[in-house]
Design a protein around this motif. Structure first.
Motif, PDB file in Angstrom:
ATOM      1  N   THR A 132      30.179  17.207  11.511  1.00  0.00           N
ATOM      2  CA  THR A 132      29.671  18.059  10.703  1.00  0.00           C
ATOM      3  C   THR A 132      29.986  19.698  10.950  1.00  0.00           C
ATOM      4  O   THR A 132      29.642  20.444   9.968  1.00  0.00           O
ATOM      5  CB  THR A 132      28.146  17.901  10.228  1.00  0.00           C
ATOM      6  N   ASN A 133      30.302  19.974  12.163  1.00  0.00           N
ATOM      7  CA  ASN A 133      30.354  21.368  12.622  1.00  0.00           C
ATOM      8  C   ASN A 133      31.863  21.711  12.852  1.00  0.00           C
ATOM      9  O   ASN A 133      32.317  22.551  13.580  1.00  0.00           O
ATOM     10  CB  ASN A 133      29.497  22.018  13.391  1.00  0.00           C
ATOM     11  N   VAL A 134      32.822  20.644  12.476  1.00  0.00           N
ATOM     12  CA  VAL A 134      34.059  20.730  12.510  1.00  0.00           C
ATOM     13  C   VAL A 134      34.724  21.197  11.150  1.00  0.00           C
ATOM     14  O   VAL A 134      33.942  20.918  10.203  1.00  0.00           O
ATOM     15  CB  VAL A 134      34.718  19.340  12.851  1.00  0.00           C
ATOM     16  N   PRO A 135      35.693  22.002  11.037  1.00  0.00           N
ATOM     17  CA  PRO A 135      36.190  22.463   9.920  1.00  0.00           C
ATOM     18  C   PRO A 135      36.222  21.181   8.849  1.00  0.00           C
ATOM     19  O   PRO A 135      36.960  20.225   9.395  1.00  0.00           O
ATOM     20  CB  PRO A 135      37.348  23.115   9.994  1.00  0.00           C
ATOM     21  N   PHE A 136      35.940  21.560   7.575  1.00  0.00           N
ATOM     22  CA  PHE A 136      35.691  20.220   6.597  1.00  0.00           C
ATOM     23  C   PHE A 136      37.104  19.616   6.646  1.00  0.00           C
ATOM     24  O   PHE A 136      37.352  18.356   6.673  1.00  0.00           O
ATOM     25  CB  PHE A 136      35.415  20.693   5.338  1.00  0.00           C
ATOM     26  N   ALA A 155      38.575  11.146   6.056  1.00  0.00           N
ATOM     27  CA  ALA A 155      38.176  11.046   4.910  1.00  0.00           C
ATOM     28  C   ALA A 155      36.789  10.040   4.579  1.00  0.00           C
ATOM     29  O   ALA A 155      36.061  10.410   3.958  1.00  0.00           O
ATOM     30  CB  ALA A 155      39.039  10.345   4.078  1.00  0.00           C
ATOM     31  N   ASP A 156      36.738   9.146   5.322  1.00  0.00           N
ATOM     32  CA  ASP A 156      35.745   8.454   5.309  1.00  0.00           C
ATOM     33  C   ASP A 156      34.363   8.858   6.207  1.00  0.00           C
ATOM     34  O   ASP A 156      33.402   8.218   6.356  1.00  0.00           O
ATOM     35  CB  ASP A 156      35.895   6.931   5.868  1.00  0.00           C
ATOM     36  N   ARG A 171      27.557  21.936   1.678  1.00  0.00           N
ATOM     37  CA  ARG A 171      27.826  23.093   2.274  1.00  0.00           C
ATOM     38  C   ARG A 171      29.291  23.771   1.962  1.00  0.00           C
ATOM     39  O   ARG A 171      29.424  24.922   1.903  1.00  0.00           O
ATOM     40  CB  ARG A 171      27.664  22.731   3.969  1.00  0.00           C
ATOM     41  N   VAL A 172      30.261  22.963   1.847  1.00  0.00           N
ATOM     42  CA  VAL A 172      31.723  23.378   1.953  1.00  0.00           C
ATOM     43  C   VAL A 172      31.868  23.691   0.398  1.00  0.00           C
ATOM     44  O   VAL A 172      32.588  24.914   0.284  1.00  0.00           O
ATOM     45  CB  VAL A 172      32.731  22.346   2.130  1.00  0.00           C
ATOM     46  N   GLY A 213      41.963  24.256   4.373  1.00  0.00           N
ATOM     47  CA  GLY A 213      42.480  25.059   5.471  1.00  0.00           C
ATOM     48  C   GLY A 213      43.570  25.748   5.185  1.00  0.00           C
ATOM     49  O   GLY A 213      44.200  26.217   6.236  1.00  0.00           O
ATOM     50  N   LYS A 214      43.981  25.944   4.033  1.00  0.00           N
ATOM     51  CA  LYS A 214      45.443  26.462   3.556  1.00  0.00           C
ATOM     52  C   LYS A 214      44.596  27.574   2.632  1.00  0.00           C
ATOM     53  O   LYS A 214      43.567  27.855   2.047  1.00  0.00           O
ATOM     54  CB  LYS A 214      46.182  25.540   2.912  1.00  0.00           C
TER      55      LYS A 214
END
Length: 461
Positions: free
Chosen positions: A344-348, A353-354, A378-379, A423-424
């Motif tokens: 959960t604190n890694v970039p989305f 995916a699961d 959050r995202v 991330g883009k």
């Protein structure tokens, strides 16, 4: 409201709600919410942080923001609870902005309550004083103050809209600072439900900026948006709080020391009570445990997993089948808790995916939070703030180039944020003097308007 039930309910509200409104409702169009922004070509102010969305650190004073925000409600029952008052708030918060400019009731709306919020936002500490209580009460923890804070941000939203409508940008920013500060306090809340509320309050404040940037003469907020903490709510405190929600009475399941059947039964009955706060569709933990304890294959498999986790085989042999089943189920719960928390604190865009969608069916399975929905909420806030930052960068480029929109985002000289979902870079197109900025919806939400907010920007000449 109890902590666990509130988490299920709020996750549904925040992730499945039709839209976040700080303006008249937007009708979905082709699975998107298209927000049309007519803006002035204005560059960032000097000094760069002349405008802020959180109070200037130089203005902070010693004190606990939480206690000060509570005081906003003292002797304010009519403002927050009277039907006449709340009906007006609903009307003002969905009315076209132009209709609010001459409404005298909105001048200094909220009076002493909002003045106290301004004071609270400028204190230097945040302490909800819930950590020990959460550890003791677990999922039975009551959070009545959470709903109160939602009422406060509604009042401040009315005030901010009135100030924006009248072109009082300095006053509006002060109100927005208090709103973002209130949302930010939930970063320190020791529950995921608290984080969800903070995210919701942040969404309300962020969508008000859509109206702010459109007003003639509105200052550019590029650096103010860039300066906001990213993410506004990082979920760390809530994660640790989840570890406390299962009380110390279950510590006996961490050791291979015999526990009496009556004591085990008492622990399982507590799980039955907690399970009643969930979806009500699964069998009760007591039924599940009894069935598993009678299944020799299930007991053998549980024994193997416990041995692999470091328990001694001879110690496990002294335990009842029921204790072996319950210990193993608790171990799986803690493993899954960590497996979810680690992402959960890694970039989305780096999470699988699961992630957060799998739960084991045991007695402790219903205690696992809806992590995927929390991170989606959050995202969404992160993406909205980042998109607005790009909008302000486009305004700044136009100010330096005779009102002309940049043909690509690469032409913008400011440090642009990436889309936190992909991330883009955000998708950017210019056609017939109109720029379109849109993000990438999370997987599976390509047709969800709440995950497809599109800005169409034109520059006033």
């Amino acid at each position: 409201m109890r902590c666990r039930w509130s988490l299920f309910a709020l996750a549904v509200v925040l992730v499945g709600a039709p839209a976040v409104h700080a303006q008249p409702p937007i009708e979905p169009k082709d699975g998107k919410y298209v927000v049309e922004l007519a803006v002035d070509a204005v560059g960032p102010a000097r000094p760069a942080l002349k405008h802020r969305l959180l109070p200037d650190p130089r203005d902070l004073q010693p004190g606990n923001q939480i206690q000060a925000f509570y005081k906003c409600f003292f002797e304010q029952n009519k403002l927050f609870h009277a039907k006449e008052s709340t009906d007006k708030q609903q009307k003002w918060n969905t009315a076209p902005l132009k209709d609010l400019a001459t409404d005298k009731e909105l001048v200094n709306y909220g009076g002493g309550a909002v003045k106290q919020a301004f004071y609270a936002a400028r204190l230097d500490a945040v302490n909800w004083e819930l950590t020990h209580q959460a550890r003791v009460e677990g999922v039975e923890l009551l959070l009545p103050d959470v709903q109160q804070m939602r009422m406060l941000t509604t009042v401040m939203k009315v005030r901010a809209r009135g100030e924006i409508a009248r072109g009082e940008f300095g006053a509006a920013l002060q109100t927005l600072q208090a709103q973002f500060a209130l949302a930010r306090t939930f970063n320190e809340h020791p529950t995921l439900i608290g984080h969800l509320v903070g995210i919701a309050l942040g969404m309300v404040a962020a969508t008000e900026l859509e109206e702010f940037v459109q007003q003639p003469g509105a200052p550019n907020l590029f650096w103010a948006l860039t300066d906001l903490p990213r993410p506004l709510i990082d979920l760390r405190k809530g994660h640790e709080g989840e570890r406390r929600l299962v009380g110390k009475e279950y510590d006996v399941l961490r050791k291979a020391v015999p526990v009496s059947e009556p004591e085990l039964s008492a622990r399982i009955k507590m799980l039955d009570t907690i399970n009643g706060l969930g979806d009500g569709k699964t069998s009760t933990p007591s039924v599940w445990c009894a069935k598993q304890a009678q299944d020799k294959g299930a007991v053998a498999a549980a024994t193997t997993r416990l041995t692999e986790a470091g328990h001694k085989a001879d110690a496990l042999a002294k335990l009842s089948p029921l204790q072996v089943i319950l210990m193993d189920d608790f171990l799986q719960y803690e493993n899954e808790l960590d497996d979810n928390m680690k992402w959960t604190n890694v970039p989305f865009w780096r999470a699988p995916a699961d992630f957060g969608t799998q739960k084991h069916p045991g007695a402790f399975g219903t205690l696992l939070p809806v992590y995927k929905k929390v991170t989606l909420a959050r995202v969404r806030l992160e993406q909205l703030v980042a998109q607005l930052t790009v909008v302000e960068a486009v305004r700044a480029h136009a100010a330096e180039n005779g009102g002309q929109l940049p043909t690509t985002l690469d032409a913008v000289k400011l440090p642009l944020p990436v889309d936190p979902v992909s991330g883009k870079s955000f998708v950017y197109e210019v056609k017939e003097n109109r720029a379109t900025i849109r993000g990438t919806p999370p997987p599976g939400q390509e047709q969800w308007p709440t995950s497809n907010r599109v800005y169409e920007i034109t520059v006033r000449k």
